[in-house]
Design a protein around this motif. Structure first.
Motif, PDB file in Angstrom:
ATOM      1  N   TYR A   1     -19.030   9.975   0.774  1.00  0.00           N
ATOM      2  CA  TYR A   1     -18.393   9.276  -0.315  1.00  0.00           C
ATOM      3  C   TYR A   1     -19.352   8.275  -0.962  1.00  0.00           C
ATOM      4  O   TYR A   1     -19.506   8.197  -2.165  1.00  0.00           O
ATOM      5  CB  TYR A   1     -17.160   8.549   0.212  1.00  0.00           C
TER       6      TYR A   1
ATOM      7  N   MET B   1     -16.796   8.748   9.712  1.00  0.00           N
ATOM      8  CA  MET B   1     -18.105   8.260   9.310  1.00  0.00           C
ATOM      9  C   MET B   1     -18.768   9.242   8.356  1.00  0.00           C
ATOM     10  O   MET B   1     -19.336   8.882   7.345  1.00  0.00           O
ATOM     11  CB  MET B   1     -18.965   8.084  10.573  1.00  0.00           C
TER      12      MET B   1
ATOM     13  N   LEU C   1      -2.338   0.157  -4.927  1.00  0.00           N
ATOM     14  CA  LEU C   1      -3.121   0.371  -3.717  1.00  0.00           C
ATOM     15  C   LEU C   1      -2.630   1.652  -3.077  1.00  0.00           C
ATOM     16  O   LEU C   1      -1.437   1.830  -2.849  1.00  0.00           O
ATOM     17  CB  LEU C   1      -2.933  -0.796  -2.742  1.00  0.00           C
ATOM     18  N   ILE C   2      -3.545   2.541  -2.811  1.00  0.00           N
ATOM     19  CA  ILE C   2      -3.124   3.831  -2.273  1.00  0.00           C
ATOM     20  C   ILE C   2      -3.889   4.152  -1.007  1.00  0.00           C
ATOM     21  O   ILE C   2      -5.106   3.929  -0.930  1.00  0.00           O
ATOM     22  CB  ILE C   2      -3.299   4.931  -3.354  1.00  0.00           C
ATOM     23  N   ASN C   3      -3.160   4.626  -0.013  1.00  0.00           N
ATOM     24  CA  ASN C   3      -3.753   4.979   1.256  1.00  0.00           C
ATOM     25  C   ASN C   3      -4.071   6.462   1.246  1.00  0.00           C
ATOM     26  O   ASN C   3      -3.173   7.298   1.232  1.00  0.00           O
ATOM     27  CB  ASN C   3      -2.755   4.633   2.373  1.00  0.00           C
ATOM     28  N   ILE C   4      -5.344   6.798   1.204  1.00  0.00           N
ATOM     29  CA  ILE C   4      -5.743   8.194   1.208  1.00  0.00           C
ATOM     30  C   ILE C   4      -6.543   8.440   2.471  1.00  0.00           C
ATOM     31  O   ILE C   4      -7.606   7.849   2.661  1.00  0.00           O
ATOM     32  CB  ILE C   4      -6.596   8.531  -0.029  1.00  0.00           C
ATOM     33  N   THR C   5      -6.019   9.299   3.306  1.00  0.00           N
ATOM     34  CA  THR C   5      -6.641   9.586   4.606  1.00  0.00           C
ATOM     35  C   THR C   5      -7.201   8.331   5.279  1.00  0.00           C
ATOM     36  O   THR C   5      -8.403   8.210   5.528  1.00  0.00           O
ATOM     37  CB  THR C   5      -7.771  10.651   4.468  1.00  0.00           C
TER      38      THR C   5
ATOM     39  N   GLN D   1      -7.806   5.397   4.297  1.00  0.00           N
ATOM     40  CA  GLN D   1      -8.703   4.514   3.574  1.00  0.00           C
ATOM     41  C   GLN D   1      -7.925   4.004   2.356  1.00  0.00           C
ATOM     42  O   GLN D   1      -7.306   4.790   1.644  1.00  0.00           O
ATOM     43  CB  GLN D   1      -9.939   5.308   3.126  1.00  0.00           C
ATOM     44  N   VAL D   2      -7.937   2.684   2.153  1.00  0.00           N
ATOM     45  CA  VAL D   2      -7.155   2.141   1.036  1.00  0.00           C
ATOM     46  C   VAL D   2      -8.035   2.046  -0.216  1.00  0.00           C
ATOM     47  O   VAL D   2      -9.133   1.500  -0.177  1.00  0.00           O
ATOM     48  CB  VAL D   2      -6.592   0.752   1.384  1.00  0.00           C
ATOM     49  N   TYR D   3      -7.538   2.637  -1.281  1.00  0.00           N
ATOM     50  CA  TYR D   3      -8.263   2.578  -2.543  1.00  0.00           C
ATOM     51  C   TYR D   3      -7.442   1.804  -3.561  1.00  0.00           C
ATOM     52  O   TYR D   3      -6.221   1.854  -3.561  1.00  0.00           O
ATOM     53  CB  TYR D   3      -8.525   3.985  -3.081  1.00  0.00           C
ATOM     54  N   GLU D   4      -8.134   1.119  -4.440  1.00  0.00           N
ATOM     55  CA  GLU D   4      -7.418   0.389  -5.471  1.00  0.00           C
ATOM     56  C   GLU D   4      -7.555   1.123  -6.793  1.00  0.00           C
ATOM     57  O   GLU D   4      -8.655   1.515  -7.189  1.00  0.00           O
ATOM     58  CB  GLU D   4      -8.009  -1.021  -5.606  1.00  0.00           C
TER      59      GLU D   4
ATOM     60  N   VAL E   1       0.853  -1.184   0.000  1.00  0.00           N
ATOM     61  CA  VAL E   1       0.000   0.000   0.000  1.00  0.00           C
ATOM     62  C   VAL E   1       0.886   1.231   0.000  1.00  0.00           C
ATOM     63  O   VAL E   1       1.802   1.357   0.809  1.00  0.00           O
ATOM     64  CB  VAL E   1      -0.920   0.015   1.234  1.00  0.00           C
ATOM     65  N   TYR E   2       0.677   2.122  -0.949  1.00  0.00           N
ATOM     66  CA  TYR E   2       1.496   3.321  -1.034  1.00  0.00           C
ATOM     67  C   TYR E   2       0.768   4.482  -0.391  1.00  0.00           C
ATOM     68  O   TYR E   2      -0.449   4.479  -0.264  1.00  0.00           O
ATOM     69  CB  TYR E   2       1.802   3.630  -2.496  1.00  0.00           C
TER      70      TYR E   2
ATOM     71  N   ILE F   1     -10.868  -0.592  -0.735  1.00  0.00           N
ATOM     72  CA  ILE F   1     -10.561  -1.823  -0.008  1.00  0.00           C
ATOM     73  C   ILE F   1     -10.684  -1.532   1.463  1.00  0.00           C
ATOM     74  O   ILE F   1      -9.858  -0.835   2.060  1.00  0.00           O
ATOM     75  CB  ILE F   1      -9.151  -2.328  -0.352  1.00  0.00           C
TER      76      ILE F   1
ATOM     77  N   CYS G   1       4.576  10.016  -5.956  1.00  0.00           N
ATOM     78  CA  CYS G   1       4.713   9.005  -4.921  1.00  0.00           C
ATOM     79  C   CYS G   1       6.171   8.607  -4.878  1.00  0.00           C
ATOM     80  O   CYS G   1       6.667   7.926  -5.776  1.00  0.00           O
ATOM     81  CB  CYS G   1       3.823   7.798  -5.208  1.00  0.00           C
TER      82      CYS G   1
ATOM     83  N   ARG H   1     -11.863   0.431  -6.794  1.00  0.00           N
ATOM     84  CA  ARG H   1     -12.747   0.190  -5.645  1.00  0.00           C
ATOM     85  C   ARG H   1     -12.051   0.583  -4.358  1.00  0.00           C
ATOM     86  O   ARG H   1     -10.865   0.889  -4.338  1.00  0.00           O
ATOM     87  CB  ARG H   1     -13.131  -1.288  -5.579  1.00  0.00           C
TER      88      ARG H   1
ATOM     89  N   LEU I   1     -17.285   8.850   5.012  1.00  0.00           N
ATOM     90  CA  LEU I   1     -17.741   7.623   4.373  1.00  0.00           C
ATOM     91  C   LEU I   1     -19.119   7.811   3.768  1.00  0.00           C
ATOM     92  O   LEU I   1     -19.369   7.500   2.619  1.00  0.00           O
ATOM     93  CB  LEU I   1     -17.790   6.495   5.408  1.00  0.00           C
ATOM     94  N   LYS I   2     -19.976   8.393   4.576  1.00  0.00           N
ATOM     95  CA  LYS I   2     -21.357   8.604   4.142  1.00  0.00           C
ATOM     96  C   LYS I   2     -21.387   9.440   2.870  1.00  0.00           C
ATOM     97  O   LYS I   2     -22.045   9.104   1.894  1.00  0.00           O
ATOM     98  CB  LYS I   2     -22.125   9.307   5.277  1.00  0.00           C
TER      99      LYS I   2
END
Lengths: 645, 645
Positions: free
Chosen positions: B7, B1, B94-98, B100-103, A80-81, A110, B83, A108, B4-5
């Motif tokens: 988003y 939360m 895979l990226i960690n944004i605040t 939260q991991v996004y693909e 994870v970057y 994860i 990066c 998506r 998330l909502k």
């Protein structure tokens, strides 16, 4: 430069070898297996596993193999970057890697279980985009349902079907929602779930998506055994319309957003949702029908003023196919519901356009949609089987799953029994107790529920719903689908009924058409008499070459316009059309359609298809709600008329 | 939360509204326009613009509109993030944004012109994955070509066709490569290009992809006007095989990697490439034919020992479709060339499986593939039009484009004229000068060249090649395609030829079959007599119910096995098969195929399709290279035999 070169060569290999080919091959392989299995089953008259159940089973096995045999975790995907500057997840990400800008697309979120071992590249590739379901696989299935609807029987039971579809689905949605809310509360109580994760609207959302029934297995068996036509029609009509209702309901609920606390009731937002529901439904209906009307007009034009498109059956079929698909896509693009649009598009196409097509195109369109329906259905069920093991973010919660099974069962019961009781108050031909049990039993969940659930798996509640929906589909398809034949025997429902004879017998026993005192029936008959008159006098002549010419139905001062719009062939048909002896051929389309699909023809007997071709030339009659007896007498009295057509 | 909502709600909207629907709708709209235009043109017998040309034109206009009207640049896409830790571009990020991991998925390399204004989201969405071309759009086109090949005429001209396809394509590839290398040198000289960007292998790569001719426009006009059958067959056969050769050639060149300086000649690597070429071609051929043989065996089994699959035409058609597609996918998955596999699969299916299908399935498969071919072809040409404006990384280099046009022209000339001269030395029936000019003129480029070019647009040289290939396709389709009819008139090539009459006349004028002194011809005849004997004696009886039973062709000690493998129906056919009067029905498949596609049938005349169905029951004859006269006499003498079939 060296880097570039190396990079390109790596890409090259990926490009030239099996990009996406292996995934498609797996699906092909599963479908081939399914077809061979069905063939074997059909030969042995084994009815406990329908093709869709088989497809699902093979998908499941393949998913298991892919999951536990191909353990080749993508080395890179585990890492994870971090990108400090990013604050949210953009749909397109441009990243500068060693002075080269690369573009990445959002896939998506994860949320849990991020470990390299779980997601082999193969598994990731097997999970395809939900938009493929909605835009490519579902439309042919729904269109086919509309196109092959047995109109005559459908309209005879329209009141009941609408009641089950609209009221029944709403009841089902609310009951499931309430039961699930209870279970969610219990889960929070025992600490399995955090309170904030599940609102009542989420439960309703789940209720609406689980309310879409899909008794494809049951209907296939009904068709094969020629089960009582009324039961077949009630079930088929309900399931077709119910999908549409459930989809629009799901959509309306998902955009219901109360301003304050999501758990309190907000009247304004609620009525907005109801308004949304009605607006979306009506809009989709209008969109679907208007595309069909455009198709009818185009295919009508060639018959009249312009030269013949029907000389080029390929172009005609292509146009028919593309315009019907466009009905779906336009509705989606306009924020309406494509499924509803394409369903009514199919019904309208069958009612108007079908009459204008050349015999060759009639056959081509039927076979094409039949084939696409077959493929799409099996692909979806295969995929469902696969998804159990290939989907990465399953959340199995036994209590939730148990709750869902209970809720689905209770909701079906509170849909069928009370509504049947109410309907029987108004129906002359009562819905017997056995039919109600059979309908209760046929509450299978299938493609639509799955498609609605997979459309959104971004958050944890949605992932849990998806997993649960998938398991409910498995359970109902295998258990209830497999139990259809024993259930029919147990309930002693009559089989081997010829739909036409059935109708004749019933018409003969029914003395005076449309003169019963019953209000419900009289009302719907009144409504449909108006519609029938309008359709017969204006729409049919305008859109097809069946029906009386407009010159005779429009007032005299409209004559110039009428003459302009009337097909020269309609004049020729004038005499024939005065008679009503076509009504008996009303279901010509549906009959041929299904006979070519299911009824075995002797090998090498080419007469079967010749007959089919010949028969289609007979024009499909108009729908009539009453007056069967009269029409049937006509037919019986002048059988030679029919052969002239 | 809260995040998330928010988003989720944003995603929801995106999910429910038109995900992918608008893009598909645009294609549908373009195809509908194209069909309506063709219909108009066909009515006015206007032959200067073929449907594919029209599709391309509409695509172009739509691309222009999308490009300059929908100016809604994605705000986020303009920003390039950094990066630090990333050293290369992984396929999945895979990226960690605040927290939260996004693909994210790799899409492409952006090498130049990164500005937010150029790439609206709409444009990005309209450019779809090249793998869709290769796995979904191309296979039906190529399969259809193989399935509808006029076998009789094809085998009569096989020597010439193979020469043009193999030797001709190789010549074309080398000539284009050399000319382009000259232009590249010139471009480097005037400073338009850096030396390192273009190696000689790149030029050869371009040469091989530009060598795939696609005279679909020309062939459609030939068919409509019934142009001389030999010319039609030469051109069709050449273009079908030439695609296969060009694809394998492109593949071989792309994996040719000399160890040292890429501009020097490496004999080992060269021979490895040649070996690759032969291996891939042979492997693909084997893969394609074996799938067809499996299909033939399965469809044969039902006719004999097992019960009838042909009672379920839907299953039969499905199996046929899936196995044929699997031939393509398996070849791709195995690192071979799917196009070659599916081509020979089509030819073999037509030769064996077609005989085993039920009449209904014969019709269904023909119409299905015809329809898919029609749709796929028009989608590809539409997309080519669109690509000119929607593709983001075009590199227009006037000198390179001019060079390519010159090279294509010169290469076609050095393919057709010298080879025709050589072939005429060996041919009894010379290829006249006018035919050579027409073939020269018909060197259109189309779908395959485009598909090969779009498969790899990662680096700048490849992007320049793509742009150039696209423009060459436009130019040849519009200019040469549009000029076909005038050219035919100018060259005074005879039209309105009935292929069967033509063959009869020729057979009658040819006195002794296969006894000419000419070596080339005698050799190929000798080769084909062996093949014909083997096919007739063993393969046909084993795979179809046509031909003599194996019991009579195998040696006596094989009788038990032969009996096991022989269809009971074959025994019945024994008498009939002794005669050779089926040869004349050899092209039954092709004839019906095309008659249903192109020849207008009168409106409402259902007899046409009845006849087609009836006729198919006549078994397709075996191919014979000589002995036409004898067979024709048989037929003439015993016309009642034919009607028995």
């Amino acid at each position: 430069m060296e880097k570039l070169k190396k990079y390109v060569s790596v890409k090259d290999e990926d490009h030239f070898y099996h990009q996406g080919a292996v995934e498609l091959l797996i699906f092909n392989f599963l479908l081939i297996l399914t077809i061979l299995t069905i063939w074997l089953f059909k030969n042995h008259r084994f009815r406990f596993l329908h093709e869709t159940g088989g497809a699902m089973l093979y998908g499941l096995v393949m998913g298991l193999i892919l999951r536990y045999v191909t353990k080749s975790p993508d080395v890179e995907s585990g890492t994870v970057y971090e990108c400090e500057k990013l604050k949210s997840g953009p749909s397109t990400l441009l990243i500068n890697i060693t002075n080269q800008v690369y573009e990445y697309q959002y896939k998506r979120e994860i949320s849990h279980n991020v470990n390299g071992h779980q997601g082999s590249t193969m598994l990731q590739k097997m999970t395809f985009d939900p938009s493929i379901f909605f835009n490519i696989l579902l439309p042919p299935i729904i269109f086919h349902a509309g196109y092959s609807l047995k109109k005559r029987h459908f309209f005879r039971n329209l009141g009941s079907i609408l009641t089950y579809a609209f009221l029944g689905t709403a009841i089902s949605c609310i009951v499931i929602g309430l039961i699930m809310y209870g279970f969610v509360k219990a889960m929070v109580h025992i600490g399995q779930l955090k309170q904030w994760e599940f609102h009542f609207t989420d439960c309703l959302f789940f209720g609406s998506l689980m309310s879409a029934t899909d008794p494809v297995t049951v209907l296939a068996i009904f068709h094969e055994l020629n089960v009582d036509t009324d039961l077949y029609t009630l079930l088929f009509g309900e399931s077709v319309l119910n999908d549409a209702v459930a989809i629009v309901l799901t959509h309306s609920i998902s955009i219901y957003s109360p301003k304050e606390n999501p758990n309190t009731f907000d009247a304004a937002a609620f009525f907005q949702s109801v308004g949304n529901f009605l607006g979306i439904f009506a809009g989709s209906f209008a969109m679907g029908s208007s595309y069909a009307v455009v198709t009818a007009l185009i295919s009508f034009m060639h018959l009249t003023k312009f030269t013949k498109l029907c000389e080029f059956p390929m172009l005609e079929t292509g146009l028919f196919f593309l315009l019907s698909w466009s009905a779906f896509l336009s509705a989606e693009a306009a924020g309406l519901t494509g499924i509803v649009a394409v369903l009514f598009c199919g019904v309208t196409q069958a009612h108007y356009t079908y009459n204008n097509l050349s015999p060759d195109s009639k056959m081509r369109t039927k076979q094409l949609f039949e084939f696409m329906n077959f493929l799409a259905e099996n692909v979806i069920f295969c995929y469902m089987g696969l998804a159990l093991f290939t989907f990465q973010n399953h959340i199995f919660n036994p209590l939730f799953i148990f709750g869902a099974l209970v809720a689905v069962f209770v909701a079906r019961a509170s849909n069928i029994y009370p509504l049947s009781f109410l309907l029987n108050l108004g129906r002359k031909q009562k819905i017997p107790r056995t039919f109600q049990h059979m309908m209760m039993f046929s509450g299978l969940r299938g493609a639509i529920a799955f498609a609605l659930a997979i459309r959104d798996t971004d958050s944890q509640p949605k992932q849990m719903m998806f997993t649960t929906a998938l398991l409910v589909v498995f359970f109902t398809v295998w258990v209830f689908g497999g139990g259809t034949t024993p259930m029919l025997t147990w309930l002693q429902i009559r089989v081997g009924v010829d739909p036409d004879e059935d109708l004749q017998a019933r018409a003969a026993s029914q003395s005076a058409p449309n003169l019963d005192k019953n209000t419900t029936k009289a009302e719907s008959a009144w409504l449909f008499r108006i519609w029938y008159g309008f359709d017969h006098k204006y729409l049919k002549p305008l859109l097809t070459h069946a029906g009386p010419p407009l010159t005779s139905t429009l007032p005299e001062w409209c004559n110039p316009i009428a003459r302009l719009l009337t097909s020269p062939r309609a004049y020729g048909d004038q005499l024939k059309d005065g008679d009503t002896d076509y009504i008996i051929n009303n279901d010509e389309l549906t009959e041929n359609y299904e006979s070519s699909a299911h009824i075995p023809v002797p090998a090498q007997d080419s007469t079967a298809s010749i007959q089919a071709t010949g028969k289609e030339d007979i024009q499909e009659g108009d729908l009539g709600l009453g007056g069967y007896k009269l029409q049937l007498q006509h037919t019986a009295g002048q059988p030679q008329k029919n052969s002239l057509a």
